[in-house]
Write an enzyme that holds these catalytic residues in place. Structure first.
Site, PDB file in Angstrom:
ATOM      1  N   HIS A 167      48.009  45.177  48.292  1.00  0.00           N
ATOM      2  CA  HIS A 167      47.674  46.415  48.990  1.00  0.00           C
ATOM      3  C   HIS A 167      47.109  47.436  48.007  1.00  0.00           C
ATOM      4  O   HIS A 167      47.440  47.426  46.812  1.00  0.00           O
ATOM      5  CB  HIS A 167      48.907  47.003  49.670  1.00  0.00           C
ATOM      6  CG  HIS A 167      49.431  46.175  50.798  1.00  0.00           C
ATOM      7  ND1 HIS A 167      48.783  46.087  52.015  1.00  0.00           N
ATOM      8  CD2 HIS A 167      50.524  45.374  50.895  1.00  0.00           C
ATOM      9  CE1 HIS A 167      49.467  45.282  52.825  1.00  0.00           C
ATOM     10  NE2 HIS A 167      50.531  44.837  52.166  1.00  0.00           N
ATOM     11  N   CYS A 211      42.835  47.112  49.983  1.00  0.00           N
ATOM     12  CA  CYS A 211      42.156  48.207  50.679  1.00  0.00           C
ATOM     13  C   CYS A 211      41.641  49.214  49.658  1.00  0.00           C
ATOM     14  O   CYS A 211      42.289  49.475  48.641  1.00  0.00           O
ATOM     15  CB  CYS A 211      43.122  48.905  51.638  1.00  0.00           C
ATOM     16  SG  CYS A 211      43.707  47.865  52.977  1.00  0.00           S
TER      17      CYS A 211
END
Length: 476
Positions: A167, A211
């Site tokens: 992430h 991301c």
């Protein structure tokens, strides 16, 4: 004639001196690379290949990140990279998880092979941390805590591959260790510059699945002989894939779109015949839900993947002489299109799939429903905490837009950014993977001129008791 020769010699000396100065400032193209520029066709190298593989998450809902890392390990091993030169970071909590229908087996695609076989366990559990990663990257054996102690011991002739799957948010990559301390872009870039300045590698290839991963390398210089590609640009999510009905009964996404794209291509292609630019173009074309980007020294487009995915000794390396190099991608080179699920939703999907898969009325379904409710409550709580902090800090109607805005540059003062994050954690606890969604808020506070005392004042009001829903957020 003697004067003419003297002028020519002096001119050449000035050119060479200026070139050497540029090379030193850019770190590389020391003797090793300067020589390569003037050699033709093939040359033998005695360089070594090194790799650092990092799964930056934990939990079965994030199955895909560890599956990616295990698959990358298998690609390196298949192509002859030695175990002693591969350093693996993974929490290692999915292979024998209760929801894994095949204990000890991890797959990265439907009906795929077991990619967990023989994967080194260098840094597992809470040893998967930003501080350990930086120590490993810098070759600092005394700086690591726990784990195998293995660090990157590359020399100026060696090639280095770094792959991260996890992430991310603006200027940060999540790590499960160190109480959730993220790997900040500033620290990563500084470590890369230090590694380059110490002539500790020849070239470096970095792939990042996260991301907003483009935001990590926005300020990476282009003269360090480091080539980077990322799953997304500076403002968008990356995407999980092989989810839902395509997960072979595992309830969690098996991989990520960008990662699956480069690895399935590597499974099928000869690294001695495919360049970095070739692979970038294929991955960019197959990754349809986000914008695959590249940063750093993009002239390395022309290098073959075998420079990183091959045995150490006597690799035959072709030096491209055509500096107008272009990449062509034909339809028959492409793998089938992939369906994508946004990263945070891919994690939530696991909890929903667990409910659907459990028999109606069973204890298993009741437990799955409770787990889903807990995850949703956690997300509401995190949302609420940041809504309240944003409202009190910015004191305007558009406070939410201000905490979520992605700015360029990310932050004017990285020290302020780090201090704000540490202050929040001291009052509100460590960052969960979901809370990473809001890390940009602290950069925005710094950019707006707010300082640590103001955040301390606000956080002490908003987070009076760790892990509880504050009164003003109930029902949100």
């Amino acid at each position: 004639m003697g004067l003419f020769k003297l002028i020519i010699s002096a001119s050449m000396l000035i050119v060479l001196s200026n070139s050497c100065l540029d090379l030193v400032e850019g770190r590389k193209m020391g003797t090793n690379m300067v020589n390569k520029l003037y050699q033709k066709d093939y040359q033998e190298l005695n360089s070594k290949r090194w790799a650092i593989l990092v799964a930056g998450s934990k939990g079965y809902e994030n199955y895909r990140h560890q599956a990616d890392i295990c698959h990358a390990y298998q690609i390196l091993k298949k192509n002859g990279v030695k175990d002693e030169h591969i350093i693996v970071f993974m929490y290692d909590d999915i292979a024998y998880h209760k929801d894994n229908p095949t204990p000890g087996v991890i797959i990265n695609k439907p009906k795929g092979e077991n990619v967990y076989v023989n994967v080194p366990h260098d840094y597992v559990g809470d040893d998967v941390s930003a501080s350990n990663f930086l120590a490993v990257l810098l070759g600092n054996e005394t700086g690591v805590t726990g784990g195998s102690g293995k660090v990157l011991k590359s020399s100026r002739d060696d090639e280095v591959f770094i792959y991260f799957s996890g992430h991310g948010k603006s200027g940060a990559l999540a790590m499960p260790g160190d109480n959730g301390d993220a790997l900040l872009a500033s620290a990563f870039i500084d470590a890369l510059k230090s590694k380059a300045a110490s002539y500790s590698f020849d070239t470096m290839l970095i792939y990042v699945e996260a991301c907003l991963s483009g935001s990590i390398f926005r300020d990476l210089p282009n003269n360090l002989a480091i080539y980077v590609t990322t799953a997304s640009n500076e403002t968008e999510s990356s995407y999980g894939t092989y989810c839902g009905k395509n997960s072979d009964g595992r309830k969690s996404c098996l991989g990520n779109m960008y990662s699956v794209s480069w690895m399935e291509d590597s499974d099928q292609s000869d690294p001695a015949q495919e360049t970095l630019g070739d692979q970038y173009a294929k991955v960019q074309q197959r990754t349809t839900s986000s914008h695959v980007m590249k940063y750093g020294d993009v002239s390395l487009d022309a290098e073959f993947l075998a420079l990183y995915f091959a045995p150490d000794d006597n690799l035959l390396r072709y030096e491209h002489q055509n500096h107008n190099y272009t990449v062509k991608v034909s339809d028959d080179q492409m793998n089938p299109p992939l369906d994508g699920v946004e990263q945070l939703e891919a994690s939530l999907l696991y909890f929903m799939e667990a409910v659907i898969a459990a028999p109606e009325g069973s204890l298993e379904r009741k437990k799955a429903q409770e787990d889903l409710a807990t995850e949703l409550a956690h997300r509401r709580h995190v949302d609420c905490v940041f809504y309240e902090i944003g409202k009190l800090i910015f004191d305007t109607d558009d406070y939410y837009e201000k905490i979520m805005a992605v700015q360029s540059p990310i932050v004017d003062d990285w020290n302020c950014y780090q201090t704000m994050i540490a202050t929040f954690k001291s009052y509100c606890g460590g960052f969960s993977m979901y809370a990473m969604k809001y890390i940009q808020a602290f950069a925005n506070m710094c950019n707006a001129g707010f300082t640590q005392p103001r955040l301390s004042e606000v956080a002490s009001q908003v987070c009076p008791a760790l892990g509880t829903v504050i009164p003003s957020c109930k029902g949100s």
